[in-house]
Design an enzyme around this catalytic site. Structure first.
Site, PDB file in Angstrom:
ATOM      1  N   GLU A  81      -5.718  -4.463  11.095  1.00 34.40           N
ATOM      2  CA  GLU A  81      -4.818  -3.589  11.193  1.00 34.40           C
ATOM      3  C   GLU A  81      -5.218  -2.543  12.289  1.00 34.40           C
ATOM      4  OE1 GLU A  81      -2.679  -2.627   7.036  1.00 34.40           O
ATOM      5  OE2 GLU A  81      -4.385  -1.184   7.295  1.00 34.40           O
ATOM      6  N   ASN A 115       0.970  -1.290   0.002  1.00 31.73           N
ATOM      7  CA  ASN A 115      -0.047  -0.105  -0.060  1.00 31.73           C
ATOM      8  C   ASN A 115       0.809   1.330  -0.011  1.00 31.73           C
ATOM      9  OD1 ASN A 115      -1.899   1.972   0.516  1.00 31.73           O
ATOM     10  ND2 ASN A 115      -2.498   1.338   2.535  1.00 31.73           N
ATOM     11  N   TRP A 116       0.885   1.870  -1.104  1.00 35.25           N
ATOM     12  CA  TRP A 116       2.030   2.981  -1.286  1.00 35.25           C
ATOM     13  C   TRP A 116       1.492   4.358  -0.675  1.00 35.25           C
ATOM     14  CZ3 TRP A 116       4.444   2.546  -6.997  1.00 35.25           C
ATOM     15  CH2 TRP A 116       5.138   1.461  -7.010  1.00 35.25           C
ATOM     16  N   LYS A 117       0.216   4.331  -0.496  1.00 32.77           N
ATOM     17  CA  LYS A 117      -0.451   5.357  -0.033  1.00 32.77           C
ATOM     18  C   LYS A 117      -0.492   6.440  -0.849  1.00 32.77           C
ATOM     19  CE  LYS A 117      -0.394   3.569   4.739  1.00 32.77           C
ATOM     20  NZ  LYS A 117      -0.263   3.670   5.993  1.00 32.77           N
ATOM     21  N   HIS A 174      -9.806   1.299   5.013  1.00 27.96           N
ATOM     22  CA  HIS A 174      -8.539   1.686   5.906  1.00 27.96           C
ATOM     23  C   HIS A 174      -8.842   2.747   6.758  1.00 27.96           C
ATOM     24  CE1 HIS A 174      -4.543   2.734   6.577  1.00 27.96           C
ATOM     25  NE2 HIS A 174      -4.151   1.552   6.044  1.00 27.96           N
TER      26      HIS A 174
HETATM   27  P1  PGA Z   1       2.405   0.468   7.815  1.00 26.19           P
HETATM   28  O1  PGA Z   1       1.064   0.621   7.095  1.00 26.19           O
HETATM   29  O2  PGA Z   1       3.061  -0.905   7.192  1.00 26.19           O
HETATM   30  O3  PGA Z   1       3.305   1.712   7.337  1.00 26.19           O
HETATM   31  O4  PGA Z   1       2.208   0.555   9.500  1.00 26.19           O
HETATM   32  C1  PGA Z   1       0.196  -0.203   7.148  1.00 26.19           C
HETATM   33  C2  PGA Z   1      -1.198   0.027   6.483  1.00 26.19           C
HETATM   34  O5  PGA Z   1      -1.452   1.202   6.797  1.00 26.19           O
HETATM   35  O6  PGA Z   1      -1.793  -0.457   5.564  1.00 26.19           O
END
Ligand code: PGA
Length: 225
Positions: free
Chosen positions: A151, A9-11, A102
């Site tokens: 998560e 997940n590159w956001k 998310h």
């Molecule tokens: P992170 O993020 O690996 O940077 O903790 C996970 C996510 O938000 O899916």
């Protein structure tokens, strides 16, 4: 060997040039000593990068890596007079998966259960599989969902992952209460800790944020999972 989903997940990160570099880095790793047959690797770039990433996946054809495309979100409307939205039929041309629910979208964009339900139905109509994010064992999960990612908010982007034992406890509980087929863990996953999660009975992969931005770290996660 159980099937594993390894999701990047590159956001809201990376330009076209960055994506080119990232795939070059991923392709440079020697995977020849590893059996990766049971691993499905899903890259979720920002939406504007999705066509370029699709081209990179098909042109690079990295041997041994089963690379798929996902999106980080999907519209709650289908198509038409909705300025700023992306028609789901267009997304369908590229993506097989969509992250939905998310915690960053729930918190920053006030996404609630009703809106998420619309997104889920849109995804299914377009034959896109939702990766539905749940924050704990009490998060509402619509009936149709078959793939979730547990998560916990405290673990996201904090270098403070949940314990594998607790992640196993929560995913097991969720699977007992819902018709889930696959449950993933996400939150501060690294090449060093990934296997402590994926070796749990009820954890079928990981959703990776920060560590997915670096192709070396991400390939380490693929290999070590
Ligand atoms: P992170 O993020 O690996 O940077 O903790 C996970 C996510 O938000 O899916």
């Amino acid at each position: 060997m159980k099937k594993l989903f390894i999701i990047a997940n590159w956001k809201a990160n990376k330009t076209t040039a960055d994506a080119n570099e990232w795939f070059k880095g991923l392709a440079q790793v020697d995977y020849s000593n590893y059996n990766l047959d049971s691993k499905e690797i899903i890259i979720c770039p920002p939406l504007l990068l999705v066509p370029a990433v699709k081209t990179l996946i098909s042109s690079l054809k990295i041997p041994k890596l089963k690379l798929k495309l996902g999106v980080q979100d999907i519209s709650s409307v289908k198509e038409g007079a909705f300025t700023g939205e992306n028609p789901v039929r267009l997304v369908q041309e590229f993506a097989e998966y969509a992250i939905i629910g998310h915690s960053e979208r729930r918190k920053n964009f006030n996404e609630n259960d009703d809106l998420l339900m619309k997104k889920i139905l849109n995804a299914y109509d377009a034959e896109i599989t939702p990766v539905f994010c749940v924050q704990d064992e009490n998060t509402f999960i619509p009936e149709k969902i078959s793939l979730i990612a547990y998560e916990p908010v405290f673990a996201i982007g904090t270098s403070n992952p949940d314990t594998p034992e607790n992640a196993e406890r929560v995913t097991k509980l969720i699977r007992e209460k819902n018709k889930i087929i696959y449950s993933l863990y996400g939150g501060s996953v690294t090449p060093d800790n990934v296997n402590s999660f994926t070796r749990q009975e009820h954890i079928d992969g990981v959703l990776v944020g920060g560590a997915s931005l670096d192709p070396v770290k991400f390939s380490g996660i693929i290999i070590n999972s």
